[in-house]
Design a protein around this motif. Structure first.
Motif, short mmCIF file in Angstrom:
data_model
loop_
_atom_site.label_atom_id
_atom_site.label_comp_id
_atom_site.label_asym_id
_atom_site.label_seq_id
_atom_site.Cartn_x
_atom_site.Cartn_y
_atom_site.Cartn_z
N CYS A 6 0.97 -1.13 0.02
CA CYS A 6 -0.04 -0.05 -0.05
C CYS A 6 0.97 1.20 0.15
CB CYS A 6 -0.87 -0.04 1.26
SG CYS A 6 -0.13 0.05 2.70
N ALA A 7 0.25 2.58 0.05
CA ALA A 7 0.84 3.53 -0.02
C ALA A 7 1.78 3.85 1.18
CB ALA A 7 0.11 4.80 -0.15
N CYS A 8 1.22 3.48 2.29
CA CYS A 8 2.36 3.90 3.55
C CYS A 8 3.09 2.69 3.97
CB CYS A 8 1.30 4.02 4.72
SG CYS A 8 0.29 2.82 5.44
N GLY A 9 2.93 1.47 3.28
CA GLY A 9 3.73 0.38 3.43
C GLY A 9 3.36 -0.89 4.70
N ALA A 10 2.19 -0.48 5.36
CA ALA A 10 1.80 -1.22 6.37
C ALA A 10 1.19 -2.41 5.89
CB ALA A 10 0.56 -0.51 7.25
N LEU A 11 0.66 -2.50 4.66
CA LEU A 11 0.10 -3.75 4.21
C LEU A 11 0.96 -4.26 2.94
CD1 LEU A 11 -2.10 -5.93 3.77
CD2 LEU A 11 -3.42 -4.30 2.64
N ARG A 12 1.73 -5.33 3.11
CA ARG A 12 2.33 -5.92 2.11
C ARG A 12 2.22 -7.39 1.66
NH1 ARG A 12 7.52 -6.88 3.96
NH2 ARG A 12 6.84 -6.91 5.82
N LEU A 13 2.65 -7.69 0.42
CA LEU A 13 2.23 -9.26 -0.02
C LEU A 13 3.64 -9.44 -0.84
CD1 LEU A 13 -0.92 -7.79 -0.12
CD2 LEU A 13 -1.34 -9.64 -1.67
N MET A 14 4.13 -10.58 -0.62
CA MET A 14 5.24 -11.06 -1.36
C MET A 14 4.77 -12.42 -1.91
SD MET A 14 8.26 -10.50 1.55
CE MET A 14 9.56 -10.85 0.35
N PHE A 15 5.59 -12.40 -3.35
CA PHE A 15 4.95 -13.57 -4.27
C PHE A 15 6.20 -14.27 -4.49
CE2 PHE A 15 2.31 -10.17 -4.69
CZ PHE A 15 1.13 -10.46 -4.49
N SER A 16 6.04 -15.68 -4.47
CA SER A 16 7.14 -16.65 -4.68
C SER A 16 7.13 -17.07 -6.35
CB SER A 16 7.21 -17.81 -3.87
OG SER A 16 5.89 -18.52 -4.06
N GLU A 17 6.01 -16.73 -7.13
CA GLU A 17 5.89 -17.08 -8.64
C GLU A 17 5.38 -15.86 -9.12
OE1 GLU A 17 3.12 -20.12 -8.84
OE2 GLU A 17 4.04 -21.44 -7.32
N PRO A 18 5.63 -15.84 -10.45
CA PRO A 18 5.06 -14.71 -11.34
C PRO A 18 3.63 -14.59 -11.70
CG PRO A 18 6.30 -16.17 -12.74
CD PRO A 18 6.29 -16.78 -11.38
N PRO A 19 3.02 -13.59 -12.02
CA PRO A 19 1.61 -13.79 -12.09
C PRO A 19 1.28 -14.73 -13.27
CG PRO A 19 2.40 -11.65 -13.12
CD PRO A 19 3.61 -12.48 -12.18
N GLN A 20 -0.10 -15.44 -13.02
CA GLN A 20 -0.53 -16.53 -13.99
C GLN A 20 -1.11 -15.40 -15.20
OE1 GLN A 20 -3.05 -18.93 -12.00
NE2 GLN A 20 -1.59 -20.10 -11.03
N LEU A 21 -1.75 -14.16 -14.78
CA LEU A 21 -2.38 -13.52 -15.69
C LEU A 21 -2.27 -12.01 -15.40
CD1 LEU A 21 -4.36 -12.93 -18.25
CD2 LEU A 21 -6.12 -13.30 -16.34
N THR A 22 -2.11 -11.23 -16.42
CA THR A 22 -2.08 -9.60 -16.18
C THR A 22 -3.22 -8.96 -16.98
OG1 THR A 22 0.29 -9.47 -15.42
CG2 THR A 22 -0.88 -7.43 -16.07
N ALA A 23 -4.21 -8.44 -16.51
CA ALA A 23 -5.24 -7.66 -17.39
C ALA A 23 -5.65 -6.35 -16.89
CB ALA A 23 -6.58 -8.75 -17.21
N LEU A 24 -6.30 -5.67 -17.83
CA LEU A 24 -7.06 -4.23 -17.70
C LEU A 24 -8.51 -4.79 -17.28
CD1 LEU A 24 -5.32 -2.26 -20.43
CD2 LEU A 24 -4.60 -2.77 -17.97
#
Length: 136
Positions: A6-24
């Motif tokens: 998030c903008a302040c850094g309090a909520l973070r996610l870490m991923f061990s694999e690349p995305p399966q799909l990127t979409a608009l």
């Protein structure tokens, strides 16, 4: 290992694999969520993500009647990720949360029925008027 936050850094996610799909997505719900004419979204296997920090959940009912659980930072308000009842094995993440200009480009553009007329996309992005049911 990729990290989204998030903008302040309090909520973070870490991923061990690349995305399966990127979409608009051009649906009205995404326009309201982002404050922009469309959202850029990365979808990951739920098994490859670690979530750090606390989120507040907003549950939205889609046109299909299924629920989408939006998770945003209770401090800065950034929506970082979501989980949809229709795809319980995936987690959606706002591409902007990665602040990575070299992030995987979108493969598709969905809900173009509500796309702003002035938005022009590359011809390599597959367009769909609604949601491509059964393809992903």
């Amino acid at each position: 290992m990729a990290t989204a936050q998030c903008a302040c850094g309090a909520l973070r996610l870490m991923f061990s694999e690349p995305p399966q799909l990127t979409a608009l997505c051009h649906c009205f719900a995404c326009q309201r969520r982002t404050g922009a004419p469309f959202s850029a979204n990365a979808f990951y296997s739920i098994d490859c993500v670690e979530i750090f920090g606390t989120s507040t959940e907003f549950i939205r009912t889609g046109d299909s009647g299924r629920k989408v659980r939006m998770h945003f930072c209770p401090i800065c308000g950034s929506t970082v990720y979501w989980k949809a009842d229709v795809s319980p094995s995936w987690i959606g993440v706002a591409v902007g949360s990665f602040v990575e200009p070299a992030f995987a480009p979108p493969a598709m553009s969905v809900f173009e029925q509500s796309k702003h007329k002035w938005v022009q996309l590359d011809e390599t992005i597959e367009p769909f008027q609604g949601l491509p049911i059964g393809q992903y």
